[in-house]
Design a protein around this motif. Structure first.
Motif, PDB file in Angstrom:
ATOM      1  N   ASP A   1       5.907   7.148   3.105  1.00  0.00           N
ATOM      2  CA  ASP A   1       4.459   7.017   2.474  1.00  0.00           C
ATOM      3  C   ASP A   1       4.143   5.517   2.156  1.00  0.00           C
ATOM      4  OD1 ASP A   1       3.825   9.118   4.067  1.00  0.00           O
ATOM      5  OD2 ASP A   1       3.805  10.516   2.547  1.00  0.00           O
ATOM      6  N   SER A   2       4.823   4.286   2.412  1.00  0.00           N
ATOM      7  CA  SER A   2       4.560   3.614   1.494  1.00  0.00           C
ATOM      8  C   SER A   2       4.430   2.190   2.603  1.00  0.00           C
ATOM      9  CB  SER A   2       4.534   3.332   0.379  1.00  0.00           C
ATOM     10  OG  SER A   2       6.398   2.731   0.333  1.00  0.00           O
TER      11      SER A   2
ATOM     12  N   GLY B   1       0.927  -1.217   0.218  1.00  0.00           N
ATOM     13  CA  GLY B   1      -0.254   0.264   0.251  1.00  0.00           C
ATOM     14  C   GLY B   1       0.695   0.887  -0.256  1.00  0.00           C
ATOM     15  N   THR B   2       0.344   1.915  -1.017  1.00  0.00           N
ATOM     16  CA  THR B   2       1.472   3.158  -0.574  1.00  0.00           C
ATOM     17  C   THR B   2      -0.128   4.402   0.124  1.00  0.00           C
ATOM     18  OG1 THR B   2       2.692   2.986  -1.880  1.00  0.00           O
ATOM     19  CG2 THR B   2       2.277   5.359  -1.879  1.00  0.00           C
ATOM     20  N   TRP B   3       0.020   5.539   0.486  1.00  0.00           N
ATOM     21  CA  TRP B   3      -0.790   6.332   1.108  1.00  0.00           C
ATOM     22  C   TRP B   3      -0.257   7.852   0.983  1.00  0.00           C
ATOM     23  CZ3 TRP B   3       1.533   2.375   4.010  1.00  0.00           C
ATOM     24  CH2 TRP B   3       2.395   3.125   5.184  1.00  0.00           C
ATOM     25  N   GLY B   4       0.772   7.884   0.580  1.00  0.00           N
ATOM     26  CA  GLY B   4       0.791   9.734  -0.215  1.00  0.00           C
ATOM     27  C   GLY B   4       2.038   9.437  -1.520  1.00  0.00           C
ATOM     28  N   SER B   5       3.339  11.051  -1.041  1.00  0.00           N
ATOM     29  CA  SER B   5       3.316  10.823  -2.168  1.00  0.00           C
ATOM     30  C   SER B   5       5.276  10.528  -1.127  1.00  0.00           C
ATOM     31  CB  SER B   5       3.935  11.963  -2.855  1.00  0.00           C
ATOM     32  OG  SER B   5       3.479  13.108  -2.116  1.00  0.00           O
ATOM     33  N   GLY B   6       5.108  10.802   0.500  1.00  0.00           N
ATOM     34  CA  GLY B   6       6.566  11.049   0.761  1.00  0.00           C
ATOM     35  C   GLY B   6       7.506  10.213   1.275  1.00  0.00           C
TER      36      GLY B   6
ATOM     37  N   GLY C   1       6.402  10.669  13.489  1.00  0.00           N
ATOM     38  CA  GLY C   1       4.802   9.700  13.249  1.00  0.00           C
ATOM     39  C   GLY C   1       4.933   9.549  12.533  1.00  0.00           C
ATOM     40  N   TYR C   2       6.015   8.826  11.686  1.00  0.00           N
ATOM     41  CA  TYR C   2       6.102   7.719  10.296  1.00  0.00           C
ATOM     42  C   TYR C   2       5.420   6.148  10.866  1.00  0.00           C
ATOM     43  CZ  TYR C   2       9.201  11.094   7.907  1.00  0.00           C
ATOM     44  OH  TYR C   2       9.558  12.028   7.437  1.00  0.00           O
ATOM     45  N   VAL C   3       4.919   5.357  10.016  1.00  0.00           N
ATOM     46  CA  VAL C   3       4.724   3.938  10.801  1.00  0.00           C
ATOM     47  C   VAL C   3       5.836   3.568  10.755  1.00  0.00           C
ATOM     48  CG1 VAL C   3       3.389   2.722  10.030  1.00  0.00           C
ATOM     49  CG2 VAL C   3       2.040   4.656   9.458  1.00  0.00           C
TER      50      VAL C   3
ATOM     51  N   LEU D   1      12.184   1.318   7.760  1.00  0.00           N
ATOM     52  CA  LEU D   1      12.213   1.806   8.320  1.00  0.00           C
ATOM     53  C   LEU D   1      11.990   1.382  10.174  1.00  0.00           C
ATOM     54  CD1 LEU D   1      12.972   4.673   9.944  1.00  0.00           C
ATOM     55  CD2 LEU D   1      10.407   5.383   9.892  1.00  0.00           C
ATOM     56  N   SER D   2      10.941  -0.294  10.067  1.00  0.00           N
ATOM     57  CA  SER D   2      10.868  -0.859  11.727  1.00  0.00           C
ATOM     58  C   SER D   2      12.381  -1.443  11.513  1.00  0.00           C
ATOM     59  CB  SER D   2       9.198  -1.581  10.912  1.00  0.00           C
ATOM     60  OG  SER D   2       9.902  -2.265  11.911  1.00  0.00           O
ATOM     61  N   GLY D   3      13.043  -1.818   9.884  1.00  0.00           N
ATOM     62  CA  GLY D   3      13.799  -2.411  10.787  1.00  0.00           C
ATOM     63  C   GLY D   3      14.984  -1.909  10.970  1.00  0.00           C
ATOM     64  N   ILE D   4      15.629  -0.264  10.442  1.00  0.00           N
ATOM     65  CA  ILE D   4      16.278   0.613  11.336  1.00  0.00           C
ATOM     66  C   ILE D   4      15.853   0.652  12.419  1.00  0.00           C
ATOM     67  CG2 ILE D   4      17.420   2.775  11.072  1.00  0.00           C
ATOM     68  CD1 ILE D   4      16.639   2.432   7.815  1.00  0.00           C
ATOM     69  N   VAL D   5      14.771   0.784  12.913  1.00  0.00           N
ATOM     70  CA  VAL D   5      14.356   0.799  14.581  1.00  0.00           C
ATOM     71  C   VAL D   5      14.650  -0.349  14.873  1.00  0.00           C
ATOM     72  CG1 VAL D   5      12.685   0.545  15.987  1.00  0.00           C
ATOM     73  CG2 VAL D   5      12.850   2.677  14.183  1.00  0.00           C
TER      74      VAL D   5
END
Length: 126
Positions: free
Chosen positions: A10-11, A2-7, A64-66, A18-22
């Motif tokens: 945002d996918s 899924g993609t929810w924006g252009s940032g 606030g990134y997913v 990002l979850s992997g980096i965290v």
């Protein structure tokens, strides 16, 4: 996916990345906390890297990134206690410049408290 924006974040794929980096940052902190306390001393690698990693977690969570989740507040408080106990016990042996000790202590506490606050807000929503 899924993609929810252009940032850039945002996918679903970006959230997974990002979850992997965290996850890696959290793992590095946990390993340092579980290891020999000497490694957390202010002049050792993890004594520098842990606060950097905590700061990076804060910066990502504040966006606030997913995928930028943070540990439970109790985990962050345990990290803070472990880290600060070592720091307080060893900093004087390095003969810090006047004012550095108080300024650095305040910055370290602010950094851990910032992550604990973010964690409290995030986990309160769950």
């Amino acid at each position: 996916m899924g993609t929810w924006g252009s940032g850039n974040f945002d996918s679903d794929a970006a959230a997974d990345h990002l979850s992997g980096i965290v996850g890696r940052l959290v793992s590095e902190i946990e390993e340092a906390m579980a290891g020999d306390p000497v490694g957390l001393e202010p002049d050792e690698y993890d004594g520098v890297a842990v606060p950097c990693n905590v700061e990076l977690l804060c910066l990502m969570a504040e966006q606030g990134y997913v995928g930028a989740g943070v540990p439970e507040p109790a985990v962050v408080e345990k990290w803070k206690k472990t880290f600060m106990d070592v720091w307080e016990r060893t900093i004087d042996g390095l003969e810090p410049a006047p004012g550095y000790k108080a300024d650095r202590r305040a910055e370290l506490i602010r950094t851990f408290d910032r992550l604990a606050s973010l964690a409290g807000r995030e986990h309160a929503r769950e």
